[in-house]
Design an enzyme around this catalytic site. Structure first.
Site, mmCIF file in Angstrom:
data_model
loop_
_atom_site.group_PDB
_atom_site.id
_atom_site.type_symbol
_atom_site.label_atom_id
_atom_site.label_comp_id
_atom_site.label_asym_id
_atom_site.label_seq_id
_atom_site.Cartn_x
_atom_site.Cartn_y
_atom_site.Cartn_z
ATOM 1 N N SER A 151 34.919 42.048 34.198
ATOM 2 C CA SER A 151 34.658 42.218 35.167
ATOM 3 C C SER A 151 33.987 43.461 35.898
ATOM 4 O O SER A 151 34.398 43.886 35.436
ATOM 5 C CB SER A 151 35.941 41.665 36.353
ATOM 6 O OG SER A 151 35.429 42.054 37.685
ATOM 7 N N TYR A 164 45.113 43.556 37.840
ATOM 8 C CA TYR A 164 43.620 43.207 37.417
ATOM 9 C C TYR A 164 42.565 43.546 36.929
ATOM 10 O O TYR A 164 41.952 43.738 36.002
ATOM 11 C CB TYR A 164 42.591 41.469 38.044
ATOM 12 C CG TYR A 164 41.970 40.832 37.382
ATOM 13 C CD1 TYR A 164 42.055 39.612 36.558
ATOM 14 C CD2 TYR A 164 40.561 41.274 38.467
ATOM 15 C CE1 TYR A 164 41.145 39.467 36.154
ATOM 16 C CE2 TYR A 164 39.550 40.396 38.098
ATOM 17 C CZ TYR A 164 39.204 39.865 37.259
ATOM 18 O OH TYR A 164 38.274 38.870 36.780
ATOM 19 N N LYS A 168 40.613 44.723 33.156
ATOM 20 C CA LYS A 168 39.232 44.450 33.343
ATOM 21 C C LYS A 168 38.130 46.436 32.697
ATOM 22 O O LYS A 168 36.988 45.650 31.315
ATOM 23 C CB LYS A 168 37.938 43.901 34.223
ATOM 24 C CG LYS A 168 38.947 42.698 34.551
ATOM 25 C CD LYS A 168 38.378 41.671 33.083
ATOM 26 C CE LYS A 168 38.885 39.909 33.191
ATOM 27 N NZ LYS A 168 38.607 39.302 32.452
#
Ligand SMILES: NC(=O)c1ccc[n+]([C@@H]2O[C@H](COP(=O)([O-])OP(=O)(O)OC[C@H]3O[C@@H](n4cnc5c(N)ncnc54)[C@H](OP(=O)(O)O)[C@@H]3O)[C@@H](O)[C@H]2O)c1
Length: 261
Positions: A151, A164, A168
């Protein structure tokens, strides 16, 4: 290096795509099938996978899609899935580690260890498990492409999805490390880093007019992306067109990361 129309051809290839019952994973599976690959549709829900596989088989009458339920949290179920694919289709040429989790929104100070570990387990460690499971038969054939869906969050700090984003960013480094380890056996490992894409996963962002307006304003193409707009990069990385690309992260974000906003 092949030339002409073989450049993006995946005929005879088998691609296993996690999280392919909907969203980005489904789009990647559909486009890889269109490019000629047999595809394995996988998520936690058997029925949803079967529906996607049936739709692909309906479109490509030579039966190209297989549905297998497996959770990326469960090493045993991933092992059984890989075993079943190898027995049924004989090989896995392309692995797309697409499924991921984000169970926490808020500052790092508030995340529980359990939530943090879940993010690291599902978004990093499970990807490494899968590569270790499919890697040996790729090594034997001296050919393989691993694609990790990371991401643009992994390129940025965030006060809301920090853990998160850490996972990533780690995926990008995982791809670099594995590219070095597996390159001598002609196994390429790359990431795709999408910007905001209209899926269930990101619904809270694009469903809210205020955040949608913000993302539209900070994106040069002045809109968010559709799942199918990620699929082309995956087909490229899986195909002869990507044969000299490894250890890289391809950003597909409508230009959002170049604005500095
Ligand atoms: N959408 C965005 O804006 C965006 C941006 C950047 C990166 N990404 C990344 O893109 C990838 C795909 O996201 P998406 O937006 O396409 O999400 P999505 O539409 O919600 O689809 C997620 C897929 O993963 C499956 N899945 C979820 N948890 C799983 C688990 N524990 N084990 C196995 N499968 C699981 C889901 O099916 P089940 O629920 O049935 O298991 C579904 O097939 C993720 O890695 C995400 O981080 C998304």
């Amino acid at each position: 290096m092949e030339s002409g129309r073989g450049l993006f051809d995946l005929s005879g290839k088998v691609a296993l795509i996690t999280g392919s019952s909907r969203g980005i994973g489904r789009a990647i599976a559909e486009r890889m099938a269109e490019a000629g690959a047999s595809v394995v549709i996988s998520s936690r829900k058997e029925d949803a996978c079967r529906a996607v596989a049936e739709a692909i088989n309906e479109r490509h009458r030579d039966k190209r899609a297989l549905a297998i339920a497996a959770s990326i949290s469960d090493r045993g179920s991933l092992e059984r899935m890989v075993e079943q694919v190898l027995q049924t289709l004989g090989r896995i040429d392309v692995l797309v580690c697409n499924a991921a989790s984000n169970p926490y929104y808020g500052p790092m100070a508030g995340i529980t260890d359990e939530q943090f570990r879940k993010i690291l387990d599902n978004n990093i460690i499970a990807n490494n498990w899968l590569v270790s499971m499919v890697g040996p038969q790729m090594r034997e054939r001296k050919n393989g492409s691993v694609i990790i869906v990371s991401s643009i969050g992994g390129l940025r700090g965030s006060p809301v999805i920090g853990a998160y984003n850490i996972s990533k960013a780690a995926d990008m480094q995982l791809a670099r490390n594995l590219a070095v380890e597996l390159g001598p056996d002609n196994i390429r490992v790359n990431c795709i880093a999408p910007g905001l894409i209209k899926t269930d996963f990101s619904k809270a962002l694009w469903d809210n007019p205020k955040t949608l307006d913000f993302y539209t304003r900070v994106t040069p193409l002045a809109r968010i992306g559709e799942p199918d707009e990620i699929a082309g990069a995956a087909v490229f990385l899986a195909s002869p067109a990507g044969s000299f690309v490894t250890g890289q992260t391809i950003v597909v974000d409508g230009g959002a990361t170049v604005t500095g906003a």
